[in-house]
Design an enzyme around this catalytic site. Structure first.
Site, PDB file in Angstrom:
ATOM      1  N   ARG A   1       5.689 -13.221   9.084  1.00  0.00           N
ATOM      2  CA  ARG A   1       6.328 -11.941   8.807  1.00  0.00           C
ATOM      3  C   ARG A   1       7.671 -11.884   9.523  1.00  0.00           C
ATOM      4  NH1 ARG A   1       2.754  -8.090   9.037  1.00  0.00           N
ATOM      5  NH2 ARG A   1       4.177  -6.367   9.352  1.00  0.00           N
TER       6      ARG A   1
ATOM      7  N   LYS B   1       5.061   0.749  10.404  1.00  0.00           N
ATOM      8  CA  LYS B   1       5.039   2.023   9.664  1.00  0.00           C
ATOM      9  C   LYS B   1       4.659   3.173  10.583  1.00  0.00           C
ATOM     10  CE  LYS B   1       3.652   0.312   5.125  1.00  0.00           C
ATOM     11  NZ  LYS B   1       2.459   0.021   4.338  1.00  0.00           N
TER      12      LYS B   1
ATOM     13  N   GLU C   1       0.879  -1.160   0.000  1.00  0.00           N
ATOM     14  CA  GLU C   1       0.000   0.000   0.000  1.00  0.00           C
ATOM     15  C   GLU C   1       0.922   1.216   0.000  1.00  0.00           C
ATOM     16  OE1 GLU C   1      -2.708   0.119   3.356  1.00  0.00           O
ATOM     17  OE2 GLU C   1      -3.491   2.046   2.673  1.00  0.00           O
TER      18      GLU C   1
HETATM   19  P1  ATP Z   1       0.224  -1.770   6.959  1.00  0.00           P
HETATM   20  O1  ATP Z   1       0.222  -1.979   8.418  1.00  0.00           O
HETATM   21  O2  ATP Z   1       0.223  -0.340   6.565  1.00  0.00           O
HETATM   22  O3  ATP Z   1      -0.717  -2.634   6.183  1.00  0.00           O
HETATM   23  P2  ATP Z   1       2.242  -3.495   5.954  1.00  0.00           P
HETATM   24  O4  ATP Z   1       3.568  -3.588   6.604  1.00  0.00           O
HETATM   25  O5  ATP Z   1       1.347  -4.664   5.946  1.00  0.00           O
HETATM   26  O6  ATP Z   1       1.643  -2.231   6.580  1.00  0.00           O
HETATM   27  P3  ATP Z   1       1.903  -3.357   3.084  1.00  0.00           P
HETATM   28  O7  ATP Z   1       2.257  -2.234   2.214  1.00  0.00           O
HETATM   29  O8  ATP Z   1       0.484  -3.765   3.168  1.00  0.00           O
HETATM   30  O9  ATP Z   1       2.473  -2.980   4.499  1.00  0.00           O
HETATM   31  O10 ATP Z   1       2.820  -4.602   2.770  1.00  0.00           O
HETATM   32  C1  ATP Z   1       3.161  -5.051   1.489  1.00  0.00           C
HETATM   33  C2  ATP Z   1       3.530  -6.496   1.537  1.00  0.00           C
HETATM   34  O11 ATP Z   1       4.639  -6.706   2.394  1.00  0.00           O
HETATM   35  C3  ATP Z   1       2.401  -7.342   2.077  1.00  0.00           C
HETATM   36  O12 ATP Z   1       2.265  -8.496   1.253  1.00  0.00           O
HETATM   37  C4  ATP Z   1       2.839  -7.704   3.455  1.00  0.00           C
HETATM   38  O13 ATP Z   1       2.322  -8.942   3.848  1.00  0.00           O
HETATM   39  C5  ATP Z   1       4.365  -7.715   3.328  1.00  0.00           C
HETATM   40  N1  ATP Z   1       4.998  -7.410   4.601  1.00  0.00           N
HETATM   41  C6  ATP Z   1       4.777  -6.334   5.377  1.00  0.00           C
HETATM   42  N2  ATP Z   1       5.504  -6.395   6.508  1.00  0.00           N
HETATM   43  C7  ATP Z   1       6.208  -7.549   6.457  1.00  0.00           C
HETATM   44  C8  ATP Z   1       7.144  -8.196   7.331  1.00  0.00           C
HETATM   45  N3  ATP Z   1       7.496  -7.665   8.504  1.00  0.00           N
HETATM   46  N4  ATP Z   1       7.665  -9.381   6.941  1.00  0.00           N
HETATM   47  C9  ATP Z   1       7.321  -9.916   5.767  1.00  0.00           C
HETATM   48  N5  ATP Z   1       6.445  -9.368   4.897  1.00  0.00           N
HETATM   49  C10 ATP Z   1       5.888  -8.198   5.225  1.00  0.00           C
END
Ligand code: ATP
Ligand code: MG
Length: 575
Positions: free
Chosen positions: A282, A292, A46
């Protein structure tokens, strides 16, 4: 700590469960279609913030799987939330993915997508769902909707609007789109099961009213699709095969499958096999923050120097710190992919970095905490050229040369007026070798009015030069580095260390700001080997005995480099 940390970088790559799934799909021909790769993944951020090391894991995974199985990986922005998203984030995210070494181009075609490109189709599909009896416009207040949703122990209650005729829902939905209602007045919901034990199946919202400007579609829309509705459909439209996401989406998978099945019944997708969602753990990294929201807080409150502060685990931060893309990829391979959440130790990331930099980085000498050394018997105004290998393990990379002269800089810690037991470096009466130079013997010290040593005196032995026959006649235990005072390059050096003192600074509701390491950044003036003024931004070196350093890509100027410490030579945190 998981035992993943002992896994070698060369472990067979099929050792993760996602690879096993893909390999079995390839064998079964699950996604075999003429003219299409059998593996299509996507990375779907996002655009509401900067990417961090956790995203790097997802990027390496999605793009890495596509690369390894002759597939392709789509770059897709999940930009369904108009109020939190900006073009600035889109640009930096693309930049970070490219920097990590990946591309969304495949056979000459760019697979750069935006969920907002599908708004029209998502809207049409919603009309279809209403007509087919799978969705309805709910007109309850937000409070009633929340109340009637139930909770984990109580089933939800049907909305009084749940059975309104499709024609009525359709009319309302069209008027929602036409802008006749205020935010929250109505919402379009999927009609599934208000008693489902899975809260995500209790008639989730799929379109809502939002009178807001979108960074790509402008004011065209005032209804926006929900993430859970948009995501599976975007996957299906792009013919994604393996939709890989983090574990928190496991409970969303039934809805993912439900919505695709309903739309497939409506003839919306022409592929025989729909995408399948797979979840992995994750990345949680010790001594780092990957939320974030908290990253934003640290940037806004000035606790760090911006999103690309070299202490942050943002991708722009680790890049500025001097990490290489290869070291991040190596790290992601080493930690593998788990099915259950856990913590990965920062030392694994730092170890990957050292392993990547060691063979690459040319060596140089830097004196970080200078103390003047005067060789009293060295002829004034004269210099002698010394030479050292660019890299000790790769003689083919040649030698570097630098002068020795009467006045030198050495490290303060390489001298002790009253040596402690076992100290082999310089002290009055003792001999050491000046690396790549001569053996010297310390004779005396100069002190200031407060009794602090301000200079050290020594005599050198002219027949002891490294690389000459005479050098073998001198046996000394200490070997210290130095630079010639007159020829040294003065440079700002930023000594970075871990940002937090607590390995899990924000776990369990802890106040992460209380765990800020007050010594995480120190700015010093150092003396570097002559020639280092030619360092170009992003050039990386090993400063002998100190660690790896990079010429800062923002602040280094031609002839005037500024260096960041990337990482020390050894892990000093465990001890
Ligand atoms: P938000 O809390 O704003 O949703 P987010 O960290 O999930 O933040 P996204 O932009 O939705 O951010 O994430 C993009 C992709 O990265 C998604 O597929 C998410 O699952 C993956 N992702 C985010 N954080 C992690 C992490 N700590 N480890 C592995 N993958 C991650
Ligand atoms: Mg997310």
């Amino acid at each position: 700590m998981s035992n993943e940390q002992t896994k070698s970088a060369n472990a067979p790559s099929s050792s993760n469960f996602l690879r096993a799934i893909i390999e079995s799909d390839l064998k079964a021909g699950t996604y075999r279609r003429a003219g299409m790769p059998e593996v299509i993944t996507r990375f779907p951020p996002e655009p509401n913030g900067y990417l961090h090391i956790g995203h790097a894991k997802s990027i390496c995974l999605n793009f890495g799987l596509a690369r390894d199985y002759a597939g392709r990986c789509h770059m897709r922005f999940d930009d369904t939330n108009p109020t939190k998203e900006e073009q600035e984030f889109v640009d930096t995210i693309l930049d970070s993915v490219r920097w990590l070494g990946f591309t969304w181009e495949h056979q000459g075609e760019a697979h750069l997508h935006y969920a907002s490109d599908y708004f029209g189709r998502l809207y049409e599909m919603a009309e279809y769902l209403i007509t087919a009896g799978h969705a309805y416009v709910d007109s309850q207040s937000a409070e009633d909707m929340a109340k009637n949703r139930g909770n984990f122990s109580e089933p939800g209650k049907n909305s009084p609007f749940r059975d309104r005729p499709p024609a009525e829902s359709l009319d309302l939905f069209r008027r929602m789109k036409a802008g006749e209602f205020r935010d929250g007045e109505h919402v379009l919901r999927a009609k599934i099961d208000m008693a489902s034990p899975n809260m995500n199946m209790r008639d989730p919202a799929i379109f809502r009213i939002r009178h807001a400007h979108h960074h790509r579609t402008g004011d065209k829309w005032c209804v926006y699709p929900m993430y859970d509705y948009t995501h599976p459909i975007s996957d299906a439209l792009e013919k994604i095969t393996h939709s890989i996401c983090t574990l928190e989406f496991q409970d969303h998978r039934p809805f993912y499958d439900w919505i695709l099945a309903r739309l497939a019944e409506g003839g919306y997708f022409d592929q025989p096999t729909l995408p399948h969602q797979h979840e992995f753990a994750r990345l949680n990294l010790t001594y780092a923050i990957t939320s974030k929201r908290r990253l934003l807080q640290m940037v806004e409150e000035g606790i760090v120097d911006g999103w690309d502060d070299p202490r942050l685990a943002t991708i722009v931060g680790i890049r500025r710190r001097g990490f290489t893309p290869e070291s991040v990829q190596l790290f992601c391979e080493r930690i593998g992919v788990a099915k259950a959440d856990g913590w990965i130790d920062m030392s694994i990331l730092e170890g990957s970095l050292r392993d990547d930099l060691d063979p690459k980085a040319p060596r140089a000498v830097a004196v970080l905490r200078p103390l003047k050394l005067i060789l009293d018997n060295f002829p004034e105004g004269e210099t002698v050229e010394c030479s050292a290998p660019v890299h000790p393990h790769f003689p083919e990379r040649g030698n570097r040369t630098f002068p020795i002269s009467r006045e030198l800089w050495i490290e303060q810690e390489d001298f002790m007026e009253s040596p402690v037991k076992g100290y082999f470096r310089l002290f009055p009466g003792n001999r050491v070798r000046l690396r790549y130079g001569y053996v010297i013997e310390c004779t005396s010290v100069d002190k200031d009015a407060n009794g602090n040593v301000v200079a050290v005196h020594a005599n050198y032995f002219a027949d002891s030069k490294s690389g000459t026959e005479g050098s073998a006649n001198y046996k000394v235990k200490g070997n210290i580095h130095w630079v010639s005072a007159e020829h040294a390059v003065e440079a700002e050096v930023r000594l970075y260390d871990r940002l937090f003192t607590d390995p899990q600074p924000d776990a369990g509701g802890k106040d992460f700001l209380a765990a800020i390491n007050p010594q995480s950044k120190e700015v010093i003036t150092a003396y570097l080997e002559s020639g280092m003024d030619k360092a170009m931004p992003e050039d990386r070196y090993q400063f002998e005995r100190h660690g790896y350093f990079v010429a800062d890509h923002e602040d280094s100027k031609p002839g005037k480099p500024v260096f960041n410490r990337i990482v020390t030579l050894r892990d000093s945190w465990g001890k």
